[in-house]
Design an enzyme around this catalytic site. Structure first.
Site, short mmCIF file in Angstrom:
data_model
loop_
_atom_site.label_atom_id
_atom_site.label_comp_id
_atom_site.label_asym_id
_atom_site.label_seq_id
_atom_site.Cartn_x
_atom_site.Cartn_y
_atom_site.Cartn_z
N CYS A 1 8.28 8.07 -6.42
CA CYS A 1 8.22 6.55 -5.75
C CYS A 1 8.04 6.42 -4.47
O CYS A 1 7.61 7.83 -4.08
CB CYS A 1 9.79 6.94 -5.77
N CYS B 1 4.10 0.84 -5.22
CA CYS B 1 6.03 1.13 -5.91
C CYS B 1 5.95 1.24 -7.41
O CYS B 1 5.10 1.00 -8.02
CB CYS B 1 6.38 -0.15 -5.64
#
Ligand code: DGL
Length: 265
Positions: free
Chosen positions: A75, A192
């Site tokens: 992440c 992302c």
């Protein structure tokens, strides 16, 4: 290092599956624990203080429960804000996922690169420092997409995501003269981990062709290097999936391709 290492892959939701897929390919011998902190999704909407207060103690619980040999923070939003406090708190090796600005700028021919991340990722100093250090004279456009991670979650969970909603999120990445391929964005960093899950849609909805940079293969290489030589056998049974919301595992079978064919428990 144990013969069959346990690798814990962590994200706010399903985005980390795009990293898991590559790590499993590189290390079929490992046992996998995938953790989606979906009770706190989306990370991109939280402050840095709130994320540190959430992720650091949660990681302590996960380490105690699963005894991983290595943890991948799959992440960007968490990596750019929480990786340093995690490394300070725990001795397990962490591999982070940070915007791949250096390779993107190195390969751009038009010198126009966009970084597509969550709002938090593009605002943080960590990302700005990567640009200062590695842009190499490229014009870098930072695009904080507020809803694209949630759209990827919806698409992967079978709820669907509308083309026009996805197109609106990526539109600011496309800079320059649409009619002149030498004077417009040619490279977009997928900053992302949710976004590579929409790659087919992103490619189809882009106003012109670009190279989309997904850091997952580089992360997998880093994991493999840190673990050392592979064990002799694959571990086809070795996978667990944890949702912090305790949501049902009804969909687990749909995720088996990301786990290299294993059905996560
Ligand atoms: N998958 C996360 C990332 O790489 C973000 C999604 C979220 O906002 O939780 O940044």
């Amino acid at each position: 290092m144990t013969i069959r290492p346990t690798i814990l892959v962590f994200d706010s939701g399903l985005g980390g599956l795009s990293v898991l897929r590559e790590v499993v390919r590189a290390r079929p011998d490992a046992h996998y624990v995938y953790v989606a902190d979906d009770a706190f999704f989306p990370y991109g909407h939280h402050t840095q203080e709130a994320l540190i207060a959430r992720v650091v103690p949660l990681m302590g619980d996960l380490i105690a429960a699963h005894r991983p040999d290595l943890i991948v923070i799959a992440c960007n939003t968490a990596s750019v804000q929480v990786l340093a406090p995690l490394r300070a708190a725990y001795s397990v090796p962490f591999v982070g996922t940070v915007p791949a600005i250096k390779p993107a700028c190195a390969q751009s021919k038009t010198r126009r690169v966009s970084v597509l991340g969550t709002k938090a990722t593009v605002q943080r100093e960590y990302t700005r420092a990567l640009i200062r250090d590695f842009a190499g004279g490229c014009e870098v456009t930072l695009v904080g997409a507020p809803e694209l991670a949630a759209l990827a979650e919806a698409a992967l969970s079978g709820a669907g995501a509308a083309d026009d909603a996805i197109a609106a999120e990526i539109a600011p990445c496309f800079v320059g003269d649409p009619a002149d391929p030498t004077d417009r964005t040619d490279t977009i960093v997928l900053a992302c981990t949710h976004f590579p899950l929409l790659l087919d849609r992103l490619t189809r909805l882009a106003p012109w062709p670009v190279a989309w940079i997904d850091p997952a293969p580089a992360i997998a290489r880093r994991v493999s290097d840190l673990l050392g030589p592979s064990g002799p056998t694959a571990d086809p049974a070795g996978a667990t999936m944890v949702f912090t919301s305790n949501r049902s595992h009804r969909l687990s079978e749909a995720f088996t391709p990301f786990f290299g064919g294993r059905v996560p428990a």
